[in-house]
Design a protein around this motif. Sequence first.
Motif, PDB file in Angstrom:
ATOM      1  N   GLU A  37      25.915 -53.159 -65.157  1.00  5.80           N
ATOM      2  CA  GLU A  37      25.800 -54.345 -63.904  1.00  5.80           C
ATOM      3  C   GLU A  37      26.986 -55.070 -63.927  1.00  5.80           C
ATOM      4  OE1 GLU A  37      21.782 -56.427 -63.361  1.00  5.80           O
ATOM      5  OE2 GLU A  37      22.070 -56.657 -65.189  1.00  5.80           O
ATOM      6  N   THR A  38      27.215 -56.055 -62.806  1.00  9.08           N
ATOM      7  CA  THR A  38      28.404 -57.405 -63.044  1.00  9.08           C
ATOM      8  C   THR A  38      27.200 -57.967 -62.589  1.00  9.08           C
ATOM      9  OG1 THR A  38      28.257 -57.288 -60.023  1.00  9.08           O
ATOM     10  CG2 THR A  38      30.086 -55.530 -61.585  1.00  9.08           C
ATOM     11  N   LEU A  39      28.476 -59.479 -63.326  1.00  9.48           N
ATOM     12  CA  LEU A  39      27.574 -60.791 -63.485  1.00  9.48           C
ATOM     13  C   LEU A  39      27.275 -61.213 -61.842  1.00  9.48           C
ATOM     14  CD1 LEU A  39      27.459 -63.310 -65.135  1.00  9.48           C
ATOM     15  CD2 LEU A  39      29.296 -64.056 -64.404  1.00  9.48           C
ATOM     16  N   ALA A  40      27.826 -60.827 -61.070  1.00  7.89           N
ATOM     17  CA  ALA A  40      27.627 -61.357 -60.131  1.00  7.89           C
ATOM     18  C   ALA A  40      25.937 -60.960 -58.828  1.00  7.89           C
ATOM     19  CB  ALA A  40      29.000 -60.899 -58.960  1.00  7.89           C
ATOM     20  N   ARG A  41      26.529 -59.612 -59.482  1.00  6.69           N
ATOM     21  CA  ARG A  41      25.412 -59.041 -59.158  1.00  6.69           C
ATOM     22  C   ARG A  41      24.164 -58.434 -59.652  1.00  6.69           C
ATOM     23  NH1 ARG A  41      26.903 -53.998 -55.146  1.00  6.69           N
ATOM     24  NH2 ARG A  41      29.065 -54.613 -54.435  1.00  6.69           N
ATOM     25  N   ALA A  42      23.698 -59.710 -60.323  1.00  9.30           N
ATOM     26  CA  ALA A  42      22.810 -60.510 -60.945  1.00  9.30           C
ATOM     27  C   ALA A  42      21.701 -60.754 -60.803  1.00  9.30           C
ATOM     28  CB  ALA A  42      22.222 -60.902 -62.418  1.00  9.30           C
ATOM     29  N   GLN A  43      20.119 -59.765 -60.594  1.00 16.15           N
ATOM     30  CA  GLN A  43      19.695 -60.080 -59.469  1.00 16.15           C
ATOM     31  C   GLN A  43      18.902 -61.791 -59.411  1.00 16.15           C
ATOM     32  OE1 GLN A  43      17.557 -58.110 -57.490  1.00 16.15           O
ATOM     33  NE2 GLN A  43      19.507 -57.387 -57.418  1.00 16.15           N
ATOM     34  N   PHE A  44      19.100 -62.095 -60.614  1.00 14.52           N
ATOM     35  CA  PHE A  44      18.412 -63.307 -60.864  1.00 14.52           C
ATOM     36  C   PHE A  44      18.897 -64.834 -60.249  1.00 14.52           C
ATOM     37  CE2 PHE A  44      20.630 -61.804 -65.151  1.00 14.52           C
ATOM     38  CZ  PHE A  44      22.014 -62.882 -64.631  1.00 14.52           C
ATOM     39  N   TRP A  45      20.335 -64.420 -59.772  1.00 17.15           N
ATOM     40  CA  TRP A  45      21.602 -65.570 -59.189  1.00 17.15           C
ATOM     41  C   TRP A  45      20.497 -65.443 -57.780  1.00 17.15           C
ATOM     42  CZ3 TRP A  45      23.732 -67.697 -62.738  1.00 17.15           C
ATOM     43  CH2 TRP A  45      24.191 -67.590 -63.954  1.00 17.15           C
ATOM     44  N   SER A  46      21.343 -66.634 -57.388  1.00 13.34           N
ATOM     45  CA  SER A  46      20.557 -67.008 -55.817  1.00 13.34           C
ATOM     46  C   SER A  46      22.439 -66.644 -54.568  1.00 13.34           C
ATOM     47  CB  SER A  46      20.916 -68.270 -55.192  1.00 13.34           C
ATOM     48  OG  SER A  46      22.046 -69.130 -55.478  1.00 13.34           O
ATOM     49  N   GLU A  47      22.716 -65.733 -53.534  1.00 17.39           N
ATOM     50  CA  GLU A  47      23.286 -65.836 -52.771  1.00 17.39           C
ATOM     51  C   GLU A  47      24.212 -66.621 -53.047  1.00 17.39           C
ATOM     52  OE1 GLU A  47      25.869 -62.502 -51.658  1.00 17.39           O
ATOM     53  OE2 GLU A  47      23.613 -62.865 -51.834  1.00 17.39           O
ATOM     54  N   SER A  48      24.246 -67.469 -52.651  1.00 11.23           N
ATOM     55  CA  SER A  48      25.464 -68.789 -53.203  1.00 11.23           C
ATOM     56  C   SER A  48      26.067 -68.896 -54.346  1.00 11.23           C
ATOM     57  CB  SER A  48      24.843 -70.082 -53.164  1.00 11.23           C
ATOM     58  OG  SER A  48      24.115 -71.069 -53.895  1.00 11.23           O
ATOM     59  N   GLN A  49      24.878 -68.855 -55.924  1.00 10.31           N
ATOM     60  CA  GLN A  49      25.800 -68.656 -56.882  1.00 10.31           C
ATOM     61  C   GLN A  49      26.071 -67.195 -57.315  1.00 10.31           C
ATOM     62  OE1 GLN A  49      21.995 -68.910 -58.234  1.00 10.31           O
ATOM     63  NE2 GLN A  49      21.991 -70.765 -59.094  1.00 10.31           N
ATOM     64  N   ARG A  50      25.782 -66.240 -56.945  1.00 12.32           N
ATOM     65  CA  ARG A  50      26.404 -64.856 -56.382  1.00 12.32           C
ATOM     66  C   ARG A  50      28.274 -65.141 -55.674  1.00 12.32           C
ATOM     67  NH1 ARG A  50      22.228 -62.634 -54.530  1.00 12.32           N
ATOM     68  NH2 ARG A  50      21.001 -62.117 -55.929  1.00 12.32           N
TER      69      ARG A  50
END
Length: 76
Positions: A37-50
């Motif tokens: 799992e990549t950091l930017a694809r983690a489910q706990f981020w919002s789209e802008s955080q990703r």
Amino acid sequence: MQTGHHTLNDLFAQLGLSSDDNAIEDFLARHHLVGEETLARAQFWSESQRKFLRDAILEDSDWCEVVDELDALLRH
């Protein structure tokens, strides 16, 4: 080009999250990355955080070191 050194506290503030040490420790205790799992694809981020996290790495910005640090911390 001069680049700044960003801390984990700076990164959390940039992501719009509570950035004091206790809040960061709590976040790290509650969130984890598994396997590939990549950091930017983690489910706990919002789209802008990703987007911010993805761009920091892709653009090799002055944020990439602390983003890598966060990635490593979320894998422990």
